[in-house]
Write a protein that holds these residues in place. Structure first.
Motif, PDB file in Angstrom:
ATOM      1  N   THR A  38       0.838  -1.195   0.000  1.00  0.00           N
ATOM      2  CA  THR A  38       0.000   0.000   0.000  1.00  0.00           C
ATOM      3  C   THR A  38       0.874   1.246   0.000  1.00  0.00           C
ATOM      4  OG1 THR A  38      -1.743  -1.187   1.174  1.00  0.00           O
ATOM      5  CG2 THR A  38      -1.823   1.222   1.264  1.00  0.00           C
ATOM      6  N   LYS A  39       1.948   1.220   0.783  1.00  0.00           N
ATOM      7  CA  LYS A  39       2.881   2.350   0.818  1.00  0.00           C
ATOM      8  C   LYS A  39       3.538   2.544  -0.546  1.00  0.00           C
ATOM      9  CE  LYS A  39       3.825   2.270   5.720  1.00  0.00           C
ATOM     10  NZ  LYS A  39       4.816   2.309   6.773  1.00  0.00           N
ATOM     11  N   ILE A  40       3.925   1.461  -1.172  1.00  0.00           N
ATOM     12  CA  ILE A  40       4.533   1.549  -2.509  1.00  0.00           C
ATOM     13  C   ILE A  40       3.542   2.177  -3.485  1.00  0.00           C
ATOM     14  CG2 ILE A  40       5.269   0.149  -4.494  1.00  0.00           C
ATOM     15  CD1 ILE A  40       6.670  -1.716  -2.436  1.00  0.00           C
ATOM     16  N   ALA A  41       2.303   1.717  -3.436  1.00  0.00           N
ATOM     17  CA  ALA A  41       1.277   2.252  -4.342  1.00  0.00           C
ATOM     18  C   ALA A  41       1.048   3.750  -4.091  1.00  0.00           C
ATOM     19  CB  ALA A  41      -0.026   1.475  -4.175  1.00  0.00           C
ATOM     20  N   CYS A  42       1.036   4.158  -2.846  1.00  0.00           N
ATOM     21  CA  CYS A  42       0.819   5.575  -2.524  1.00  0.00           C
ATOM     22  C   CYS A  42       1.990   6.434  -2.974  1.00  0.00           C
ATOM     23  CB  CYS A  42       0.571   5.747  -1.028  1.00  0.00           C
ATOM     24  SG  CYS A  42      -1.066   5.167  -0.513  1.00  0.00           S
ATOM     25  N   HIS A  43       3.210   5.978  -2.707  1.00  0.00           N
ATOM     26  CA  HIS A  43       4.381   6.736  -3.175  1.00  0.00           C
ATOM     27  C   HIS A  43       4.375   6.833  -4.704  1.00  0.00           C
ATOM     28  CE1 HIS A  43       6.370   7.359   0.613  1.00  0.00           C
ATOM     29  NE2 HIS A  43       6.435   6.066   0.888  1.00  0.00           N
ATOM     30  N   ALA A  44       4.056   5.733  -5.362  1.00  0.00           N
ATOM     31  CA  ALA A  44       4.023   5.727  -6.827  1.00  0.00           C
ATOM     32  C   ALA A  44       2.958   6.684  -7.352  1.00  0.00           C
ATOM     33  CB  ALA A  44       3.776   4.318  -7.349  1.00  0.00           C
ATOM     34  N   ARG A  45       1.828   6.716  -6.697  1.00  0.00           N
ATOM     35  CA  ARG A  45       0.748   7.612  -7.130  1.00  0.00           C
ATOM     36  C   ARG A  45       1.152   9.078  -6.956  1.00  0.00           C
ATOM     37  NH1 ARG A  45      -5.037   6.124  -7.125  1.00  0.00           N
ATOM     38  NH2 ARG A  45      -5.961   7.904  -8.158  1.00  0.00           N
ATOM     39  N   ILE A  46       1.804   9.392  -5.844  1.00  0.00           N
ATOM     40  CA  ILE A  46       2.241  10.770  -5.587  1.00  0.00           C
ATOM     41  C   ILE A  46       3.230  11.220  -6.656  1.00  0.00           C
ATOM     42  CG2 ILE A  46       3.583  12.249  -4.032  1.00  0.00           C
ATOM     43  CD1 ILE A  46       2.226  10.691  -1.683  1.00  0.00           C
ATOM     44  N   VAL A  47       4.252  10.403  -6.937  1.00  0.00           N
ATOM     45  CA  VAL A  47       5.239  10.830  -7.940  1.00  0.00           C
ATOM     46  C   VAL A  47       4.612  10.889  -9.331  1.00  0.00           C
ATOM     47  CG1 VAL A  47       7.275  10.124  -6.619  1.00  0.00           C
ATOM     48  CG2 VAL A  47       6.281   8.533  -8.258  1.00  0.00           C
ATOM     49  N   ALA A  48       3.660  10.017  -9.609  1.00  0.00           N
ATOM     50  CA  ALA A  48       2.981  10.075 -10.905  1.00  0.00           C
ATOM     51  C   ALA A  48       2.200  11.385 -11.044  1.00  0.00           C
ATOM     52  CB  ALA A  48       2.046   8.875 -11.070  1.00  0.00           C
ATOM     53  N   HIS A  49       1.516  11.771  -9.979  1.00  0.00           N
ATOM     54  CA  HIS A  49       0.795  13.051  -9.997  1.00  0.00           C
ATOM     55  C   HIS A  49       1.765  14.209 -10.200  1.00  0.00           C
ATOM     56  CE1 HIS A  49      -3.280  11.885  -9.223  1.00  0.00           C
ATOM     57  NE2 HIS A  49      -3.026  11.355  -8.037  1.00  0.00           N
ATOM     58  N   LEU A  50       2.860  14.212  -9.460  1.00  0.00           N
ATOM     59  CA  LEU A  50       3.826  15.307  -9.579  1.00  0.00           C
ATOM     60  C   LEU A  50       4.467  15.328 -10.963  1.00  0.00           C
ATOM     61  CD1 LEU A  50       5.427  15.143  -6.019  1.00  0.00           C
ATOM     62  CD2 LEU A  50       3.830  16.864  -6.895  1.00  0.00           C
ATOM     63  N   ASP A  51       4.780  14.168 -11.495  1.00  0.00           N
ATOM     64  CA  ASP A  51       5.381  14.104 -12.840  1.00  0.00           C
ATOM     65  C   ASP A  51       4.455  14.682 -13.907  1.00  0.00           C
ATOM     66  OD1 ASP A  51       7.877  13.032 -12.269  1.00  0.00           O
ATOM     67  OD2 ASP A  51       7.234  10.960 -12.552  1.00  0.00           O
ATOM     68  N   LYS A  52       3.141  14.574 -13.696  1.00  0.00           N
ATOM     69  CA  LYS A  52       2.171  15.029 -14.701  1.00  0.00           C
ATOM     70  C   LYS A  52       1.837  16.519 -14.608  1.00  0.00           C
ATOM     71  CE  LYS A  52      -0.804  11.594 -13.980  1.00  0.00           C
ATOM     72  NZ  LYS A  52      -2.067  10.854 -14.069  1.00  0.00           N
ATOM     73  N   MET A  78       7.324  26.188  -7.080  1.00  0.00           N
ATOM     74  CA  MET A  78       7.783  25.186  -8.028  1.00  0.00           C
ATOM     75  C   MET A  78       8.936  24.377  -7.441  1.00  0.00           C
ATOM     76  SD  MET A  78       8.930  25.658 -11.907  1.00  0.00           S
ATOM     77  CE  MET A  78      10.353  24.753 -12.412  1.00  0.00           C
ATOM     78  N   ARG A  79       9.854  25.060  -6.777  1.00  0.00           N
ATOM     79  CA  ARG A  79      10.956  24.341  -6.128  1.00  0.00           C
ATOM     80  C   ARG A  79      10.421  23.352  -5.106  1.00  0.00           C
ATOM     81  NH1 ARG A  79      13.614  29.434  -5.019  1.00  0.00           N
ATOM     82  NH2 ARG A  79      14.325  30.108  -7.036  1.00  0.00           N
ATOM     83  N   GLN A  80       9.379  23.748  -4.364  1.00  0.00           N
ATOM     84  CA  GLN A  80       8.781  22.832  -3.394  1.00  0.00           C
ATOM     85  C   GLN A  80       8.273  21.575  -4.098  1.00  0.00           C
ATOM     86  OE1 GLN A  80       5.322  24.305  -1.279  1.00  0.00           O
ATOM     87  NE2 GLN A  80       4.966  22.326  -0.305  1.00  0.00           N
ATOM     88  N   LEU A  81       7.591  21.747  -5.218  1.00  0.00           N
ATOM     89  CA  LEU A  81       7.073  20.597  -5.967  1.00  0.00           C
ATOM     90  C   LEU A  81       8.206  19.739  -6.506  1.00  0.00           C
ATOM     91  CD1 LEU A  81       4.176  22.356  -7.918  1.00  0.00           C
ATOM     92  CD2 LEU A  81       3.970  20.838  -5.934  1.00  0.00           C
ATOM     93  N   LEU A  82       9.271  20.369  -6.988  1.00  0.00           N
ATOM     94  CA  LEU A  82      10.417  19.623  -7.517  1.00  0.00           C
ATOM     95  C   LEU A  82      11.122  18.825  -6.418  1.00  0.00           C
ATOM     96  CD1 LEU A  82      11.827  22.354  -9.912  1.00  0.00           C
ATOM     97  CD2 LEU A  82      10.789  20.175 -10.599  1.00  0.00           C
ATOM     98  N   VAL A  83      11.276  19.444  -5.248  1.00  0.00           N
ATOM     99  CA  VAL A  83      11.893  18.738  -4.117  1.00  0.00           C
ATOM    100  C   VAL A  83      10.984  17.592  -3.676  1.00  0.00           C
ATOM    101  CG1 VAL A  83      12.542  18.949  -1.678  1.00  0.00           C
ATOM    102  CG2 VAL A  83      13.311  20.662  -3.329  1.00  0.00           C
ATOM    103  N   ASP A  84       9.688  17.845  -3.614  1.00  0.00           N
ATOM    104  CA  ASP A  84       8.747  16.790  -3.221  1.00  0.00           C
ATOM    105  C   ASP A  84       8.792  15.619  -4.204  1.00  0.00           C
ATOM    106  OD1 ASP A  84       8.043  18.325  -1.065  1.00  0.00           O
ATOM    107  OD2 ASP A  84       6.039  18.838  -1.810  1.00  0.00           O
ATOM    108  N   ARG A  85       8.920  15.920  -5.483  1.00  0.00           N
ATOM    109  CA  ARG A  85       9.002  14.844  -6.482  1.00  0.00           C
ATOM    110  C   ARG A  85      10.278  14.038  -6.280  1.00  0.00           C
ATOM    111  NH1 ARG A  85       9.780  15.329 -12.991  1.00  0.00           N
ATOM    112  NH2 ARG A  85      11.407  16.724 -12.290  1.00  0.00           N
ATOM    113  N   CYS A  86      11.380  14.725  -6.071  1.00  0.00           N
ATOM    114  CA  CYS A  86      12.654  14.038  -5.832  1.00  0.00           C
ATOM    115  C   CYS A  86      12.556  13.147  -4.589  1.00  0.00           C
ATOM    116  CB  CYS A  86      13.756  15.084  -5.674  1.00  0.00           C
ATOM    117  SG  CYS A  86      15.380  14.401  -5.347  1.00  0.00           S
TER     118      CYS A  86
END
Length: 138
Positions: A38-52, A78-86
């Motif tokens: 579930t944690k993997i799925a949530c992390h994957a969903r977050i980065v997918a949202h940020l990537d889009k 924007m920097r906050q979003l970029l750091v969050d994606r990283c």
């Protein structure tokens, strides 16, 4: 006085549906008893949202010709979003590592490292560097 501005509440950067989905994923991740898948799925969903996000995609397209200090007023957000994606890719790698999935962990660690290096280069680049880079490519 709190001068911190949360990029997730700026509807020009993050739409309401994406914001809601990220909040739900973060709530699940905050629970200590969440299963690792579930944690993997949530992390994957977050980065997918940020990537889009359009602002992230624009940065990815122009990162060799523009640094984040040249951006308009949205630069801190924007920097906050970029750091969050990283960090999202790093957290995803950690979750895969905790599950014993070394291959996915390694690829996500690599992605986090690449994104972090790119972000640092864009933040630390001199203001006239993008113009020099554009001239060299011509």
């Amino acid at each position: 006085m709190n001068t911190h501005v949360d990029a997730y509440y700026d509807r020009q950067l993050v739409d309401e549906e994406t914001h809601r989905s990220i909040i739900l994923c973060k709530a699940v991740l905050d629970k200590q008893d969440s299963p690792v898948m579930t944690k993997i799925a949530c992390h994957a969903r977050i980065v997918a949202h940020l990537d889009k996000l359009p602002v992230i995609r624009a940065f990815d397209r122009t990162r060799n010709t523009q640094n984040t200090s040249d951006l308009p007023d949205c630069a801190p957000k924007m920097r906050q979003l970029l750091v969050d994606r990283c960090m999202g890719y790093f957290n995803l790698a950690c979750a895969f590592h905790g599950d014993g999935n070394v291959q996915n962990a390694a690829s996500n660690y690599q992605r986090a490292t690449t994104l972090g290096e790119t972000l640092l280069q864009s933040v630390l680049a001199p203001r006239d560097e993008p113009a020099k880079n554009a001239e060299q490519r011509s």
